[in-house]
Design a protein around this motif. Structure first.
Motif, short mmCIF file in Angstrom:
data_model
loop_
_atom_site.label_atom_id
_atom_site.label_comp_id
_atom_site.label_asym_id
_atom_site.label_seq_id
_atom_site.Cartn_x
_atom_site.Cartn_y
_atom_site.Cartn_z
N GLY A 196 0.82 -1.21 0.00
CA GLY A 196 0.00 0.00 0.00
C GLY A 196 0.85 1.26 0.00
O GLY A 196 2.00 1.27 -0.45
N ASP A 197 0.28 2.33 0.53
CA ASP A 197 0.88 3.66 0.49
C ASP A 197 1.81 3.86 1.69
O ASP A 197 1.34 3.94 2.82
CB ASP A 197 -0.21 4.72 0.48
CG ASP A 197 0.34 6.14 0.44
OD1 ASP A 197 1.56 6.31 0.25
OD2 ASP A 197 -0.46 7.08 0.61
N CYS A 198 3.09 3.93 1.44
CA CYS A 198 4.08 4.20 2.50
C CYS A 198 4.76 5.54 2.30
O CYS A 198 5.89 5.76 2.77
CB CYS A 198 5.13 3.09 2.52
SG CYS A 198 4.49 1.44 2.79
N SER A 199 4.09 6.45 1.59
CA SER A 199 4.73 7.73 1.26
C SER A 199 5.04 8.56 2.50
O SER A 199 6.05 9.27 2.53
CB SER A 199 3.84 8.53 0.31
OG SER A 199 2.56 8.77 0.88
N GLN A 200 4.20 8.46 3.54
CA GLN A 200 4.49 9.23 4.77
C GLN A 200 5.77 8.73 5.43
O GLN A 200 6.55 9.53 5.96
CB GLN A 200 3.31 9.13 5.74
CG GLN A 200 2.07 9.89 5.30
CD GLN A 200 1.00 9.91 6.38
OE1 GLN A 200 1.22 9.53 7.52
NE2 GLN A 200 -0.20 10.37 6.01
N THR A 201 5.98 7.44 5.40
CA THR A 201 7.20 6.87 5.97
C THR A 201 8.42 7.39 5.23
O THR A 201 9.42 7.81 5.84
CB THR A 201 7.17 5.33 5.90
OG1 THR A 201 6.03 4.86 6.63
CG2 THR A 201 8.43 4.73 6.47
N VAL A 202 8.36 7.39 3.91
CA VAL A 202 9.48 7.88 3.11
C VAL A 202 9.75 9.35 3.39
O VAL A 202 10.91 9.76 3.60
CB VAL A 202 9.21 7.65 1.61
CG1 VAL A 202 10.30 8.31 0.76
CG2 VAL A 202 9.13 6.16 1.29
N GLU A 203 8.71 10.16 3.41
CA GLU A 203 8.90 11.60 3.67
C GLU A 203 9.43 11.85 5.07
O GLU A 203 10.26 12.74 5.28
CB GLU A 203 7.58 12.34 3.45
CG GLU A 203 7.11 12.38 2.02
CD GLU A 203 8.17 12.94 1.07
OE1 GLU A 203 8.71 14.03 1.38
OE2 GLU A 203 8.47 12.29 0.06
#
Length: 232
Positions: A196-203
């Motif tokens: 799924g969406d892990c964009s917050q983790t990356v940012e």
């Protein structure tokens, strides 16, 4: 041949890792490591993720940081090239079962079957034998601990105050605050590179890693962190 070699190595030459962490409810489980060195272990559960795990690996490479990836066997089968990249870039690949069943929902025997299945999958694909295991959801019991000990696996959790809960998508600021507001030597920090969406983790990592580096921290694998346990 690889599976036979894995069995021989597992039975013949692997040594059980020394467990640490005075805050652990069981001496068999590592929650954090007592060290006077500015060392931290970044850990990522439930991957690989075909979109976000490569972004995480890019960030780690940019900052010469090492991490431990607690992978699911089924996702290593789905994305073998990412698991191979994790190993080739010097990260630790660790066992998180095949299908992420919680111990409260299945028997210890079922879970150990998944653990052993995942050991075989990881070895077949990466030629690496995981030394550490993290139970899904953090659920374990004495039977599971005994069986993982027989398999020469150290059970590793996370520093209780370093659970970012990034899987809930709480916001980048919240993830960053969780990590930076109460950081200590020997912390084991929990992130996810799940489906799924892990964009917050990356940012969040884009802010967390440089700040911790500025504070003098080095990022090491869980196994390397355990080896620095001051109380051994």
């Amino acid at each position: 041949m690889k599976r036979m070699l894995y069995k021989l190595v597992l039975c013949g030459s692997l040594l059980a890792l020394t467990t640490a962490g005075s805050s652990a409810p069981s001496s068999e489980v590592v929650w954090n490591v007592t060290t006077d060195q500015k060392l931290i272990a970044l850990t990522f559960d439930d991957g690989p993720n075909p979109v976000y795990t490569p972004q995480i690996l890019d960030l780690l490479k940019e900052h010469q940081a090492k991490a431990t990836f607690f992978v699911l066997g089924k996702r290593v089968q789905m994305f073998p090239a990412i698991a191979i990249r994790e190993v080739n870039e010097g990260h630790e690949i660790a066992n998180h079962t095949f299908d992420h069943h919680y111990l409260k929902n299945v028997s210890s025997e079922k879970l150990i079957e998944e653990i052993r299945q995942t050991q075989d999958i990881i070895f077949d694909i990466t030629e690496q034998i995981p030394h550490v295991f993290r139970p899904p959801g953090g659920f374990y019991n004495e039977a599971l601990l005994n069986m993982t000990k027989e398999d020469k696996l150290t059970v590793v959790m996370w520093s209780w105050y370093q659970d970012t809960k990034d899987w809930k998508k709480p916001g980048v600021d919240k993830i960053v605050h969780t990590v930076l507001s109460n950081v200590h030597n020997g912390d084991i920090i929990l992130f996810h590179d799940l489906e799924g969406d892990c964009s917050q983790t990356v940012e969040a990592l884009k802010r967390i890693i440089p700040e911790l580096k500025k504070q003098g921290f080095q990022f090491v694998t869980v196994t390397d962190l355990i080896a620095k346990n001051k109380s051994k």
